[in-house]
Design an enzyme around this catalytic site. Structure first.
Site, mmCIF file in Angstrom:
data_model
loop_
_atom_site.group_PDB
_atom_site.id
_atom_site.type_symbol
_atom_site.label_atom_id
_atom_site.label_comp_id
_atom_site.label_asym_id
_atom_site.label_seq_id
_atom_site.Cartn_x
_atom_site.Cartn_y
_atom_site.Cartn_z
ATOM 1 N N CYS A 18 61.380 15.437 -5.608
ATOM 2 C CA CYS A 18 60.827 14.061 -5.905
ATOM 3 C C CYS A 18 60.719 13.328 -4.888
ATOM 4 O O CYS A 18 60.066 13.763 -3.786
ATOM 5 C CB CYS A 18 62.047 13.474 -6.766
ATOM 6 S SG CYS A 18 63.533 13.204 -5.713
ATOM 7 N N ASP A 35 61.822 7.391 -12.228
ATOM 8 C CA ASP A 35 62.779 7.121 -11.152
ATOM 9 C C ASP A 35 63.717 6.254 -11.508
ATOM 10 O O ASP A 35 63.580 5.110 -11.662
ATOM 11 C CB ASP A 35 61.980 6.550 -9.888
ATOM 12 C CG ASP A 35 62.599 6.805 -8.498
ATOM 13 O OD1 ASP A 35 63.832 6.921 -8.522
ATOM 14 O OD2 ASP A 35 62.136 6.501 -7.610
ATOM 15 N N ASN A 92 64.664 12.444 -2.435
ATOM 16 C CA ASN A 92 65.539 13.642 -2.491
ATOM 17 C C ASN A 92 66.980 13.153 -2.737
ATOM 18 O O ASN A 92 67.779 13.774 -2.073
ATOM 19 C CB ASN A 92 65.285 14.497 -1.499
ATOM 20 C CG ASN A 92 65.873 15.977 -1.536
ATOM 21 O OD1 ASN A 92 66.448 16.396 -0.541
ATOM 22 N ND2 ASN A 92 66.060 16.543 -2.790
ATOM 23 N N CYS A 130 67.924 11.306 -5.949
ATOM 24 C CA CYS A 130 68.306 11.316 -7.198
ATOM 25 C C CYS A 130 67.793 12.186 -8.283
ATOM 26 O O CYS A 130 68.741 13.183 -8.801
ATOM 27 C CB CYS A 130 67.484 9.908 -7.721
ATOM 28 S SG CYS A 130 68.151 8.404 -7.073
ATOM 29 N N ARG A 131 66.692 12.273 -8.608
ATOM 30 C CA ARG A 131 66.043 13.149 -9.510
ATOM 31 C C ARG A 131 65.914 14.661 -9.145
ATOM 32 O O ARG A 131 66.443 15.709 -9.808
ATOM 33 C CB ARG A 131 64.573 12.745 -10.026
ATOM 34 C CG ARG A 131 64.467 11.574 -10.718
ATOM 35 C CD ARG A 131 63.027 10.990 -10.968
ATOM 36 N NE ARG A 131 62.570 10.451 -9.582
ATOM 37 C CZ ARG A 131 61.425 10.184 -9.495
ATOM 38 N NH1 ARG A 131 60.550 10.227 -10.501
ATOM 39 N NH2 ARG A 131 60.968 9.752 -8.450
ATOM 40 N N SER A 132 65.411 15.043 -7.655
ATOM 41 C CA SER A 132 65.530 16.587 -7.568
ATOM 42 C C SER A 132 66.664 17.241 -7.120
ATOM 43 O O SER A 132 66.969 18.323 -7.562
ATOM 44 C CB SER A 132 64.455 16.540 -6.348
ATOM 45 O OG SER A 132 64.872 15.937 -5.339
#
Length: 168
Positions: free
Chosen positions: A15, A133, A18, A20-22
């Site tokens: 993401c 995001d 690095n 939040c999402r990944s």
């Protein structure tokens, strides 16, 4: 699959920063592999396209959202994606099309580019290809994003499972 019989299948989730999402995708994917008894057959990690948060823990809202669903995200430390990730990964999973475009630009060979995929492309029920995001949103958005990531990560694992399961 490029890994050998004894080598784990290597996946990196990517993401922006690095945090939040990944990290969510990495934790959920590893949990799916562990639950199937195949944790030793996969190696997953995560990275960001940017270097703003290198060395930091996941965003506290990420850790909280993961904890609410029974996952542990406390061990994560942010890092930036590097050229070496192309060589050491079998699959590079982007959380949105912006990350995918950046990674395609960084790919030096067709083989590198062929390793790229969008996470939500594995979820047949996904309404978009981009995981939003949640960074500038509230905790509820982190929970919503985690739900999207769970569904897609599980679908990805189900697709990979036959190839990584040892022959009996």
């Amino acid at each position: 699959m490029t890994s050998g019989a004894a080598d784990p299948f290597r996946v990196v989730f990517v993401c922006t920063g690095n945090i939040c999402r990944s990290p969510m995708a990495d934790v959920v994917f590893r949990a799916a592999a562990d639950a199937a008894g195949l944790g030793d057959r996969v190696a997953s990690t995560s990275a960001g396209t940017g270097d703003w948060h290198v060395g930091e823990r996941a965003d506290h809202r990420t850790i909280d959202a993961l904890e609410r669903r029974g996952y542990d995200g406390t061990h994560h430390r942010a890092r930036q994606f590097t050229q070496a990730d192309f060589a050491r990964s079998d699959l590079i999973v982007s959380l949105d099309r912006t990350h995918e475009r950046i990674l395609r630009g960084w790919a030096r060979t067709d083989g590198d580019a062929d390793k790229l995929a969008l996470l939500l492309s594995f979820d047949p029920d996904a309404r978009t290809l981009d995981v939003p995001d949640p960074y500038y949103a509230g905790p509820g958005m982190f929970d919503e994003v985690l739900g999207m990531i769970e569904s897609a990560s599980r679908a990805l694992f189900r697709q990979l499972e036959p190839a990584i399961r040892p022959a009996t």
